[in-house]
Design an enzyme around this catalytic site. Sequence first.
Site, PDB file in Angstrom:
ATOM      1  N   LYS A  13       0.837  -1.208   0.000  1.00 35.50           N
ATOM      2  CA  LYS A  13       0.000   0.000   0.000  1.00 35.50           C
ATOM      3  C   LYS A  13       0.873   1.260   0.000  1.00 35.50           C
ATOM      4  CE  LYS A  13      -2.068  -1.042   3.934  1.00 35.50           C
ATOM      5  NZ  LYS A  13      -1.416  -2.332   4.249  1.00 35.50           N
ATOM      6  N   ARG A  88     -10.215   1.136   7.776  1.00 39.48           N
ATOM      7  CA  ARG A  88      -9.740  -0.214   8.003  1.00 39.48           C
ATOM      8  C   ARG A  88     -10.768  -1.047   8.767  1.00 39.48           C
ATOM      9  NH1 ARG A  88      -3.594  -1.502   8.952  1.00 39.48           N
ATOM     10  NH2 ARG A  88      -3.226   0.548   8.114  1.00 39.48           N
ATOM     11  N   ARG A 123      11.781  -5.449   4.988  1.00 38.52           N
ATOM     12  CA  ARG A 123      11.422  -4.043   4.794  1.00 38.52           C
ATOM     13  C   ARG A 123      12.279  -3.126   5.673  1.00 38.52           C
ATOM     14  NH1 ARG A 123       5.548  -1.789   5.549  1.00 38.52           N
ATOM     15  NH2 ARG A 123       5.702  -2.867   7.538  1.00 38.52           N
ATOM     16  N   ARG A 156      10.789  -1.421  11.260  1.00 35.87           N
ATOM     17  CA  ARG A 156       9.638  -1.059  12.095  1.00 35.87           C
ATOM     18  C   ARG A 156       9.458  -2.036  13.251  1.00 35.87           C
ATOM     19  NH1 ARG A 156       4.642   0.238   8.197  1.00 35.87           N
ATOM     20  NH2 ARG A 156       3.606  -1.109   9.686  1.00 35.87           N
ATOM     21  N   ARG A 167      -1.070  -9.118  12.770  1.00 30.69           N
ATOM     22  CA  ARG A 167      -1.607  -8.073  11.881  1.00 30.69           C
ATOM     23  C   ARG A 167      -2.389  -8.693  10.724  1.00 30.69           C
ATOM     24  NH1 ARG A 167       3.901  -5.565  10.709  1.00 30.69           N
ATOM     25  NH2 ARG A 167       2.904  -4.317   9.081  1.00 30.69           N
TER      26      ARG A 167
END
Length: 212
Positions: A13, A88, A123, A156, A167
């Site tokens: 996203k 969401r 990431r 993160r 998640r």
Amino acid sequence: MKLTIMGPPGGGKGTQAEILSEKLGIPHISTGAIIRNAIREKTELGKVAEGYIADGQLVPDELVIDMVSKRLSEADCENGYILDGFPRTLPQAQAMDKIGIKLDFALNLIVPDEVIVDRLGGRRECKVCAAPYHVKFNPPEKDGVCDKCGGVLITRADDVPETILQRLSVYHKQTEPLIGFYKEKGLLADAVGRDSIEDTTKVVLEVLGVKG
Ligand code: AP5
Ligand code: MG
């Protein structure tokens, strides 16, 4: 153009929103990035949100709705925006309707769960401007440094295996029902994610009817 990008955690996203934002000249509004910034700055919102994020849970609807409605009233949103990670939940989507926010598209990035864990493990994110990178799929020119602003790249706190699975589970339970919500409204634009960022962008531009 006013659009929201939906999709699982790590589905791309933020990456696609950045690219579209530059291409269309409209702001990219990531609720996750705003919340992480609030946590770093130790604001009231940040203090409340910190525990939810660390557990891979959603931050309460009323806090997020308030945060987004304030952001959307800023001048740079006049000609459109790209919402990344909002709404969401069904109550968040209904709140948007209530405030009179009308979207042109709900772009749904389709990426299977198996791909996600790999992507999030590699990431990195800029601590300053939140631009997303990947050690393998999208490395920065200089190791550990953001190409755009020179900020330090960090991992993160919620990109650890247990939290990633949590998640994903929250996504399937609380966010996936929005696909049906937007389909019924005729706003859903499905984009099947590809193995490279560039190929995914091509699919995204095609489903949105934007010239490449
Ligand atoms: P948020 O920051 O939105 O996190 P998320 O939804 O878990 O999604 P991510 O940011 O992890 O992934 P992404 O889809 O942006 O993927 P990316 O482009 O980085 O939210 C974090 C938390 O904040 C939530 O858990 C919640 O607690 C809270 N929150 C936020 N919004 C909320 C709301 N509305 N209500 C309540 N709580 C809220 O890509 C991932 C990686 O893959 C990158 O390394 C990238 O380089 C790479 N990559 C991307 N595309 C490709 C591709 N096609 N091929 C190969 N690699 C790729
Ligand atoms: Mg993101």
